[in-house]
Design a protein around this motif. Structure first.
Motif, PDB file in Angstrom:
ATOM      1  N   VAL A   1       4.166   0.087   0.815  1.00  0.00           N
ATOM      2  CA  VAL A   1       3.497  -0.789  -0.158  1.00  0.00           C
ATOM      3  C   VAL A   1       3.227  -2.163   0.435  1.00  0.00           C
ATOM      4  CG1 VAL A   1       3.615  -1.847  -2.447  1.00  0.00           C
ATOM      5  CG2 VAL A   1       4.463   0.483  -2.106  1.00  0.00           C
ATOM      6  N   GLY A   2       4.284  -2.959   0.663  1.00  0.00           N
ATOM      7  CA  GLY A   2       4.096  -4.307   1.168  1.00  0.00           C
ATOM      8  C   GLY A   2       3.443  -4.334   2.529  1.00  0.00           C
ATOM      9  N   GLY A   3       2.336  -5.043   2.658  1.00  0.00           N
ATOM     10  CA  GLY A   3       1.623  -5.142   3.917  1.00  0.00           C
ATOM     11  C   GLY A   3       0.579  -4.069   4.125  1.00  0.00           C
ATOM     12  N   VAL A   4       0.570  -3.059   3.255  1.00  0.00           N
ATOM     13  CA  VAL A   4      -0.405  -1.971   3.372  1.00  0.00           C
ATOM     14  C   VAL A   4      -1.269  -1.929   2.117  1.00  0.00           C
ATOM     15  CG1 VAL A   4      -0.737   0.502   3.708  1.00  0.00           C
ATOM     16  CG2 VAL A   4       1.117  -0.681   4.901  1.00  0.00           C
TER      17      VAL A   4
ATOM     18  N   SER B   1       5.182   4.018  21.222  1.00  0.00           N
ATOM     19  CA  SER B   1       4.898   5.420  21.510  1.00  0.00           C
ATOM     20  C   SER B   1       4.780   6.282  20.260  1.00  0.00           C
ATOM     21  CB  SER B   1       5.986   5.995  22.420  1.00  0.00           C
ATOM     22  OG  SER B   1       7.267   5.890  21.802  1.00  0.00           O
ATOM     23  N   ALA B   2       5.385   5.851  19.154  1.00  0.00           N
ATOM     24  CA  ALA B   2       5.338   6.658  17.935  1.00  0.00           C
ATOM     25  C   ALA B   2       3.981   6.583  17.237  1.00  0.00           C
ATOM     26  CB  ALA B   2       6.433   6.220  16.961  1.00  0.00           C
ATOM     27  N   VAL B   3       3.218   5.522  17.484  1.00  0.00           N
ATOM     28  CA  VAL B   3       1.954   5.314  16.773  1.00  0.00           C
ATOM     29  C   VAL B   3       0.905   6.319  17.251  1.00  0.00           C
ATOM     30  CG1 VAL B   3       0.067   3.712  16.333  1.00  0.00           C
ATOM     31  CG2 VAL B   3       2.423   2.869  16.412  1.00  0.00           C
ATOM     32  N   GLU B   4       0.342   7.070  16.301  1.00  0.00           N
ATOM     33  CA  GLU B   4      -0.730   8.014  16.627  1.00  0.00           C
ATOM     34  C   GLU B   4      -2.112   7.464  16.275  1.00  0.00           C
ATOM     35  OE1 GLU B   4      -0.277  12.105  15.504  1.00  0.00           O
ATOM     36  OE2 GLU B   4       1.907  11.941  15.477  1.00  0.00           O
ATOM     37  N   TYR B   5      -2.167   6.675  15.203  1.00  0.00           N
ATOM     38  CA  TYR B   5      -3.444   6.130  14.735  1.00  0.00           C
ATOM     39  C   TYR B   5      -3.233   4.662  14.370  1.00  0.00           C
ATOM     40  CZ  TYR B   5      -4.325  11.131  13.988  1.00  0.00           C
ATOM     41  OH  TYR B   5      -4.441  12.490  14.140  1.00  0.00           O
ATOM     42  N   VAL B   6      -4.306   3.882  14.500  1.00  0.00           N
ATOM     43  CA  VAL B   6      -4.277   2.474  14.127  1.00  0.00           C
ATOM     44  C   VAL B   6      -5.464   2.194  13.220  1.00  0.00           C
ATOM     45  CG1 VAL B   6      -4.397   0.085  14.933  1.00  0.00           C
ATOM     46  CG2 VAL B   6      -3.158   1.802  16.294  1.00  0.00           C
ATOM     47  N   VAL B   7      -5.199   1.528  12.081  1.00  0.00           N
ATOM     48  CA  VAL B   7      -6.273   1.101  11.184  1.00  0.00           C
ATOM     49  C   VAL B   7      -6.058  -0.368  10.867  1.00  0.00           C
ATOM     50  CG1 VAL B   7      -6.552   3.408  10.160  1.00  0.00           C
ATOM     51  CG2 VAL B   7      -4.998   1.765   9.080  1.00  0.00           C
ATOM     52  N   ASP B   8      -7.140  -1.104  10.635  1.00  0.00           N
ATOM     53  CA  ASP B   8      -7.008  -2.511  10.266  1.00  0.00           C
ATOM     54  C   ASP B   8      -7.394  -2.750   8.812  1.00  0.00           C
ATOM     55  OD1 ASP B   8      -9.738  -2.226  10.384  1.00  0.00           O
ATOM     56  OD2 ASP B   8     -10.027  -3.569  12.097  1.00  0.00           O
ATOM     57  N   ASP B   9      -7.614  -1.664   8.088  1.00  0.00           N
ATOM     58  CA  ASP B   9      -8.004  -1.710   6.680  1.00  0.00           C
ATOM     59  C   ASP B   9      -7.525  -0.389   6.075  1.00  0.00           C
ATOM     60  OD1 ASP B   9      -9.775  -1.050   4.331  1.00  0.00           O
ATOM     61  OD2 ASP B   9     -10.693  -2.975   4.852  1.00  0.00           O
ATOM     62  N   PRO B  10      -6.939  -0.412   4.887  1.00  0.00           N
ATOM     63  CA  PRO B  10      -6.479   0.846   4.294  1.00  0.00           C
ATOM     64  C   PRO B  10      -7.558   1.923   4.246  1.00  0.00           C
ATOM     65  CG  PRO B  10      -5.657  -0.995   3.010  1.00  0.00           C
ATOM     66  CD  PRO B  10      -6.616  -1.567   4.021  1.00  0.00           C
ATOM     67  N   ARG B  11      -8.820   1.496   4.119  1.00  0.00           N
ATOM     68  CA  ARG B  11      -9.905   2.470   4.046  1.00  0.00           C
ATOM     69  C   ARG B  11     -10.085   3.248   5.345  1.00  0.00           C
ATOM     70  NH1 ARG B  11     -13.405  -2.142   1.091  1.00  0.00           N
ATOM     71  NH2 ARG B  11     -12.257  -3.263   2.715  1.00  0.00           N
ATOM     72  N   GLY B  12      -9.524   2.736   6.444  1.00  0.00           N
ATOM     73  CA  GLY B  12      -9.574   3.459   7.703  1.00  0.00           C
ATOM     74  C   GLY B  12      -8.810   4.762   7.667  1.00  0.00           C
ATOM     75  N   VAL B  13      -7.915   4.910   6.696  1.00  0.00           N
ATOM     76  CA  VAL B  13      -7.154   6.152   6.557  1.00  0.00           C
ATOM     77  C   VAL B  13      -8.067   7.312   6.168  1.00  0.00           C
ATOM     78  CG1 VAL B  13      -5.306   7.275   5.226  1.00  0.00           C
ATOM     79  CG2 VAL B  13      -5.044   4.904   6.017  1.00  0.00           C
ATOM     80  N   LEU B  14      -9.202   7.022   5.535  1.00  0.00           N
ATOM     81  CA  LEU B  14     -10.138   8.090   5.162  1.00  0.00           C
ATOM     82  C   LEU B  14     -10.598   8.859   6.386  1.00  0.00           C
ATOM     83  CD1 LEU B  14     -12.308   6.160   2.538  1.00  0.00           C
ATOM     84  CD2 LEU B  14     -10.568   7.905   2.052  1.00  0.00           C
ATOM     85  N   ALA B  15     -10.908   8.143   7.453  1.00  0.00           N
ATOM     86  CA  ALA B  15     -11.355   8.804   8.684  1.00  0.00           C
ATOM     87  C   ALA B  15     -10.208   9.566   9.347  1.00  0.00           C
ATOM     88  CB  ALA B  15     -11.934   7.782   9.660  1.00  0.00           C
ATOM     89  N   VAL B  16      -9.001   8.990   9.300  1.00  0.00           N
ATOM     90  CA  VAL B  16      -7.843   9.666   9.885  1.00  0.00           C
ATOM     91  C   VAL B  16      -7.586  11.003   9.190  1.00  0.00           C
ATOM     92  CG1 VAL B  16      -5.348   9.546  10.218  1.00  0.00           C
ATOM     93  CG2 VAL B  16      -6.754   7.500  10.627  1.00  0.00           C
ATOM     94  N   VAL B  17      -7.652  10.973   7.874  1.00  0.00           N
ATOM     95  CA  VAL B  17      -7.361  12.174   7.085  1.00  0.00           C
ATOM     96  C   VAL B  17      -8.502  13.176   7.170  1.00  0.00           C
ATOM     97  CG1 VAL B  17      -6.942  12.995   4.722  1.00  0.00           C
ATOM     98  CG2 VAL B  17      -5.756  10.966   5.573  1.00  0.00           C
TER      99      VAL B  17
END
Length: 228
Positions: free
Chosen positions: A11-14, A208-224
């Motif tokens: 929640v916080g920060g996302v 090393s754990a990070v698989e994807y990086v987004v700078d806007d919550p809407r970037g998750v749409l492309a990831v999913v």
């Protein structure tokens, strides 16, 4: 079809703009001083507030849950130099928070889009249960979320595996079909990865754990894999 069928959100920060939390706490302390005629500056009292709250969380044992509301109550006592019943300060706190908290840009849009696409959405947050529900309702994202896992309910905080286990137990989607969106590397990214969940960084440190990086919550749409 989507690439992943479930999204776990911090929640916080996302979903929540953390700068609005700081603004809310500063405004609350200022109002607290005014209502109680305390001879202290707002900056001095805000420092006291932050120190007490920070100490409350630093003193916890490992990943044990500690209540934010308890921390705020201790901070109020310190600022006003007396024991203050919760029913005396909490209504002002909640009203002030309601005025200031705001979502990160895109938070409402992305949760609605994912819900429309049939993607399961869970919250995995270190918040108090009641406060977590209040924030999600206030941000107008709760109606799009399928379930909420809070540290208060589990008794532990991230990155304890109990948090992710509890969230997965409520989800119809296994870990390999799930992404975790968070802003802290060890808590959200590494914690999720240790459980086989795919980490998506929204402001978290690289690692090393990070698989994807987004700078806007809407970037998750492309990831999913939800088409624009």
């Amino acid at each position: 079809m989507t690439d992943y069928d479930a999204v776990f959100w911090d929640v916080g920060g996302v979903l929540l703009d953390v700068s609005s939390v700081r603004e809310a706490h500063a405004a609350f302390v200022e109002r607290l001083l005014a209502e109680n005629d305390i001879d202290a500056t707002a900056d001095e009292s805000l420092d006291v507030w932050r120190n007490v709250v920070g100490r409350h969380f630093r003193e916890r044992d490992g990943t044990e849950f500690r209540s934010a509301r308890t921390a705020y109550g201790l901070a109020v006592d310190e600022v006003l130099a007396r024991d203050v019943p919760e029913d005396e300060w909490f209504p002002l706190f909640r009203a002030t928070v309601r005025e200031h908290l705001r979502p990160n840009p895109g938070a409402r849009e992305v949760t609605a889009r994912l819900a429309d696409a049939g993607v399961y959405q869970g919250i995995v947050s270190d918040a108090d249960a009641d406060e977590g529900e209040f924030i999600l309702e206030h941000l107008e994202v709760r109606e799009h979320v399928d379930d909420v896992t809070t540290s208060e309910a589990v008794g532990r905080t991230k990155p304890d595996l109990a948090m992710f286990e509890a969230a997965l137990e409520k989800s119809p989607i296994p870990a390999e079909g799930t992404v975790m969106v968070g802003d802290r590397y060890e808590h959200d990214m590494a914690g999720a990865a240790r459980h086989g969940i795919h980490p998506v960084s929204h402001g978290a440190e690289d690692g090393s754990a990070v698989e994807y990086v987004v700078d806007d919550p809407r970037g998750v749409l492309a990831v999913v894999g939800v088409d624009d």
